[in-house]
Design a protein around this motif. Structure first.
Motif, PDB file in Angstrom:
ATOM      1  N   LYS A  24       0.830  -1.197   0.000  1.00  0.00           N
ATOM      2  CA  LYS A  24       0.000   0.000   0.000  1.00  0.00           C
ATOM      3  C   LYS A  24       0.869   1.254   0.000  1.00  0.00           C
ATOM      4  CE  LYS A  24      -4.252  -1.572   0.179  1.00  0.00           C
ATOM      5  NZ  LYS A  24      -5.254  -1.238  -0.881  1.00  0.00           N
ATOM      6  N   LEU A  25       0.352   2.290  -0.645  1.00  0.00           N
ATOM      7  CA  LEU A  25       0.973   3.611  -0.541  1.00  0.00           C
ATOM      8  C   LEU A  25       0.434   4.313   0.702  1.00  0.00           C
ATOM      9  CD1 LEU A  25       1.367   2.979  -3.666  1.00  0.00           C
ATOM     10  CD2 LEU A  25       1.290   5.465  -3.987  1.00  0.00           C
ATOM     11  N   ASP A  26       1.274   5.159   1.283  1.00  0.00           N
ATOM     12  CA  ASP A  26       0.858   5.975   2.414  1.00  0.00           C
ATOM     13  C   ASP A  26      -0.077   7.071   1.895  1.00  0.00           C
ATOM     14  OD1 ASP A  26       0.803   8.035   4.445  1.00  0.00           O
ATOM     15  OD2 ASP A  26       2.557   7.082   5.354  1.00  0.00           O
ATOM     16  N   PRO A  27      -1.292   7.207   2.432  1.00  0.00           N
ATOM     17  CA  PRO A  27      -2.224   8.220   1.932  1.00  0.00           C
ATOM     18  C   PRO A  27      -1.799   9.646   2.257  1.00  0.00           C
ATOM     19  CG  PRO A  27      -3.113   7.189   3.904  1.00  0.00           C
ATOM     20  CD  PRO A  27      -1.881   6.419   3.532  1.00  0.00           C
ATOM     21  N   VAL A  28      -0.872   9.807   3.196  1.00  0.00           N
ATOM     22  CA  VAL A  28      -0.399  11.131   3.583  1.00  0.00           C
ATOM     23  C   VAL A  28       0.862  11.510   2.810  1.00  0.00           C
ATOM     24  CG1 VAL A  28       0.426  12.546   5.511  1.00  0.00           C
ATOM     25  CG2 VAL A  28      -1.403  10.886   5.873  1.00  0.00           C
ATOM     26  N   ASN A  29       1.682  10.511   2.482  1.00  0.00           N
ATOM     27  CA  ASN A  29       2.962  10.747   1.812  1.00  0.00           C
ATOM     28  C   ASN A  29       3.169   9.655   0.767  1.00  0.00           C
ATOM     29  OD1 ASN A  29       5.608  11.146   1.015  1.00  0.00           O
ATOM     30  ND2 ASN A  29       6.508  10.788   3.029  1.00  0.00           N
ATOM     31  N   SER A  30       2.958   9.968  -0.505  1.00  0.00           N
ATOM     32  CA  SER A  30       3.030   8.942  -1.553  1.00  0.00           C
ATOM     33  C   SER A  30       4.453   8.497  -1.857  1.00  0.00           C
ATOM     34  CB  SER A  30       2.347   9.428  -2.831  1.00  0.00           C
ATOM     35  OG  SER A  30       3.050  10.518  -3.400  1.00  0.00           O
ATOM     36  N   ASN A  31       5.464   9.167  -1.287  1.00  0.00           N
ATOM     37  CA  ASN A  31       6.835   8.674  -1.409  1.00  0.00           C
ATOM     38  C   ASN A  31       7.057   7.432  -0.545  1.00  0.00           C
ATOM     39  OD1 ASN A  31       7.636  10.788  -3.121  1.00  0.00           O
ATOM     40  ND2 ASN A  31       8.083  12.115  -1.379  1.00  0.00           N
ATOM     41  N   ARG A  32       6.140   7.207   0.393  1.00  0.00           N
ATOM     42  CA  ARG A  32       6.279   6.111   1.347  1.00  0.00           C
ATOM     43  C   ARG A  32       5.349   4.961   0.968  1.00  0.00           C
ATOM     44  NH1 ARG A  32       6.005   7.947   7.373  1.00  0.00           N
ATOM     45  NH2 ARG A  32       8.085   8.646   6.763  1.00  0.00           N
ATOM     46  N   LEU A  33       5.909   3.767   0.942  1.00  0.00           N
ATOM     47  CA  LEU A  33       5.144   2.560   0.642  1.00  0.00           C
ATOM     48  C   LEU A  33       5.406   1.523   1.717  1.00  0.00           C
ATOM     49  CD1 LEU A  33       6.424   3.660  -2.307  1.00  0.00           C
ATOM     50  CD2 LEU A  33       5.010   1.795  -3.154  1.00  0.00           C
TER      51      LEU A  33
ATOM     52  N   PRO B  71       0.514 -12.776   5.881  1.00  0.00           N
ATOM     53  CA  PRO B  71      -0.322 -11.582   5.842  1.00  0.00           C
ATOM     54  C   PRO B  71      -1.372 -11.689   4.740  1.00  0.00           C
ATOM     55  CG  PRO B  71       1.798 -11.133   4.849  1.00  0.00           C
ATOM     56  CD  PRO B  71       1.883 -12.515   5.407  1.00  0.00           C
ATOM     57  N   SER B  72      -2.580 -11.319   5.066  1.00  0.00           N
ATOM     58  CA  SER B  72      -3.671 -11.350   4.096  1.00  0.00           C
ATOM     59  C   SER B  72      -4.170  -9.960   3.755  1.00  0.00           C
ATOM     60  CB  SER B  72      -4.836 -12.169   4.651  1.00  0.00           C
ATOM     61  OG  SER B  72      -5.297 -11.613   5.874  1.00  0.00           O
ATOM     62  N   ALA B  73      -3.831  -8.975   4.578  1.00  0.00           N
ATOM     63  CA  ALA B  73      -4.344  -7.625   4.373  1.00  0.00           C
ATOM     64  C   ALA B  73      -3.378  -6.605   4.955  1.00  0.00           C
ATOM     65  CB  ALA B  73      -5.716  -7.476   5.024  1.00  0.00           C
ATOM     66  N   LEU B  74      -3.396  -5.423   4.353  1.00  0.00           N
ATOM     67  CA  LEU B  74      -2.545  -4.322   4.803  1.00  0.00           C
ATOM     68  C   LEU B  74      -3.266  -3.018   4.487  1.00  0.00           C
ATOM     69  CD1 LEU B  74       0.253  -3.074   5.673  1.00  0.00           C
ATOM     70  CD2 LEU B  74       0.907  -3.252   3.267  1.00  0.00           C
ATOM     71  N   SER B  75      -3.311  -2.108   5.434  1.00  0.00           N
ATOM     72  CA  SER B  75      -3.888  -0.798   5.187  1.00  0.00           C
ATOM     73  C   SER B  75      -3.131   0.242   5.998  1.00  0.00           C
ATOM     74  CB  SER B  75      -5.384  -0.775   5.542  1.00  0.00           C
ATOM     75  OG  SER B  75      -6.041   0.284   4.888  1.00  0.00           O
ATOM     76  N   VAL B  76      -3.045   1.460   5.455  1.00  0.00           N
ATOM     77  CA  VAL B  76      -2.184   2.491   6.028  1.00  0.00           C
ATOM     78  C   VAL B  76      -3.007   3.736   6.347  1.00  0.00           C
ATOM     79  CG1 VAL B  76      -0.114   3.874   5.672  1.00  0.00           C
ATOM     80  CG2 VAL B  76      -0.282   1.596   4.631  1.00  0.00           C
ATOM     81  N   GLN B  77      -2.862   4.227   7.577  1.00  0.00           N
ATOM     82  CA  GLN B  77      -3.489   5.483   7.989  1.00  0.00           C
ATOM     83  C   GLN B  77      -2.613   6.681   7.675  1.00  0.00           C
ATOM     84  OE1 GLN B  77      -4.520   4.814  12.198  1.00  0.00           O
ATOM     85  NE2 GLN B  77      -6.521   5.677  11.743  1.00  0.00           N
ATOM     86  N   GLY B  78      -1.310   6.475   7.744  1.00  0.00           N
ATOM     87  CA  GLY B  78      -0.362   7.567   7.545  1.00  0.00           C
ATOM     88  C   GLY B  78       0.304   7.969   8.839  1.00  0.00           C
ATOM     89  N   ASN B  79       1.414   8.695   8.706  1.00  0.00           N
ATOM     90  CA  ASN B  79       2.177   9.165   9.871  1.00  0.00           C
ATOM     91  C   ASN B  79       2.612   8.018  10.769  1.00  0.00           C
ATOM     92  OD1 ASN B  79       1.903  11.957   9.157  1.00  0.00           O
ATOM     93  ND2 ASN B  79      -0.194  11.897   9.940  1.00  0.00           N
ATOM     94  N   GLY B  80       2.998   6.901  10.152  1.00  0.00           N
ATOM     95  CA  GLY B  80       3.518   5.757  10.906  1.00  0.00           C
ATOM     96  C   GLY B  80       2.482   4.796  11.420  1.00  0.00           C
TER      97      GLY B  80
END
Length: 259
Positions: free
Chosen positions: A140-149, A188-197
């Protein structure tokens, strides 16, 4: 005892296309669009199957579809017509993401994990830092910072989950698995990102030998520490997906299904 999936999520689109008669179109995968209470069938890519769709945030008429081992499909007219961008070598790509800051930059899990900088025409592996030790299963890409995956996968050898982070658009990856431990054979079956770590990982005990179910873990400090989440699971089930609402990053959706 119920054995059906707990949560179903529909993602709405603002595209409206005329209905297409697909009865005489064997072998055509179908993509559905919804702008209100009715679904309109569109002409999906031919052959194979579709596992994931990505919509260009800067142009909603541009869609990418992943799932075929032949390559990535692209539509520039909201799904009416599709072009196949073939891979250099055969390989599955079940997930695809578009960089919201640059729609020519795509990521997919072809050959572990690959990146395109020309809108899907060509792909280069992007696994420096984890490619030799783990296989990427979800990213997943970070929704706050697209440089971070972020990538979650299974380590070779002991077959235990691992989580990696890149702060430079996938050029290099850092292992942030930390104290996230799970039984051998789990994954792992799922991954989701809130942002800011902050991110969430779903892990399933596939052999059903230790946990006998799936669990969800979270971190708020980029993997320095992980904690299991109690989300009210009423019976032993696998975790199928986790989604952070892109319009409200404090809202988390978890779906689970039968063992």
């Amino acid at each position: 005892m119920k054995k059906s999936m707990i949560v179903f999520i529909a993602i709405l689109s603002f595209l409206v296309l005329p209905p297409i008669d697909a009865k005489n179109r064997p072998g055509i995968n179908q993509v559905f669009l919804n702008n209100s209470s009715e679904w309109v069938q569109t002409n999906g890519p031919g052959g194979g199957y579709i596992n994931d769709i990505a919509i260009d945030p800067s142009n909603p008429s541009v869609l990418y579809a992943a799932g075929s081992s032949e390559g990535i499909y692209k539509s520039e007219d909201g799904g009416s017509n599709w072009i196949l961008f073939p891979f250099a070598e055969s390989g599955n790509a079940e997930n695809i993401e578009i960089d919201p800051q640059n729609s020519l930059v795509l990521y997919c899990n072809y050959r572990n994990l690959s990146k395109s900088t020309d809108g899907g025409l060509t792909w280069q592996e992007s696994t420096s830092g984890f490619g030799e030790s783990a296989h990427a299963q979800v990213f997943k890409l970070d929704p706050v910072n697209s440089n971070r995956l972020y990538v979650a996968g299974s380590k070779y050898g002991n077959q235990t989950p691992a989580v990696y982070k890149s702060d430079n658009n996938g050029a290099y990856w850092e292992d942030i698995t930390g104290n996230l431990t799970s039984p051998s054979g789990s994954g792992p079956s799922a991954l989701s990102v809130q942002g800011n770590g902050a991110l969430f990982v779903g892990v399933n005990d596939w052999p059903l030998k230790t946990w006998h179910k799936g669990k969800v873990f979270s971190t708020v400090d980029d993997g320095q520490s992980w904690n299991e989440i109690d989300f009210g699971q009423s019976e032993d089930r696998f975790i199928w997906s986790i989604m952070v609402n892109p319009c409200n990053l404090q809202e988390i959706w978890i779906s689970e299904g039968p063992l």
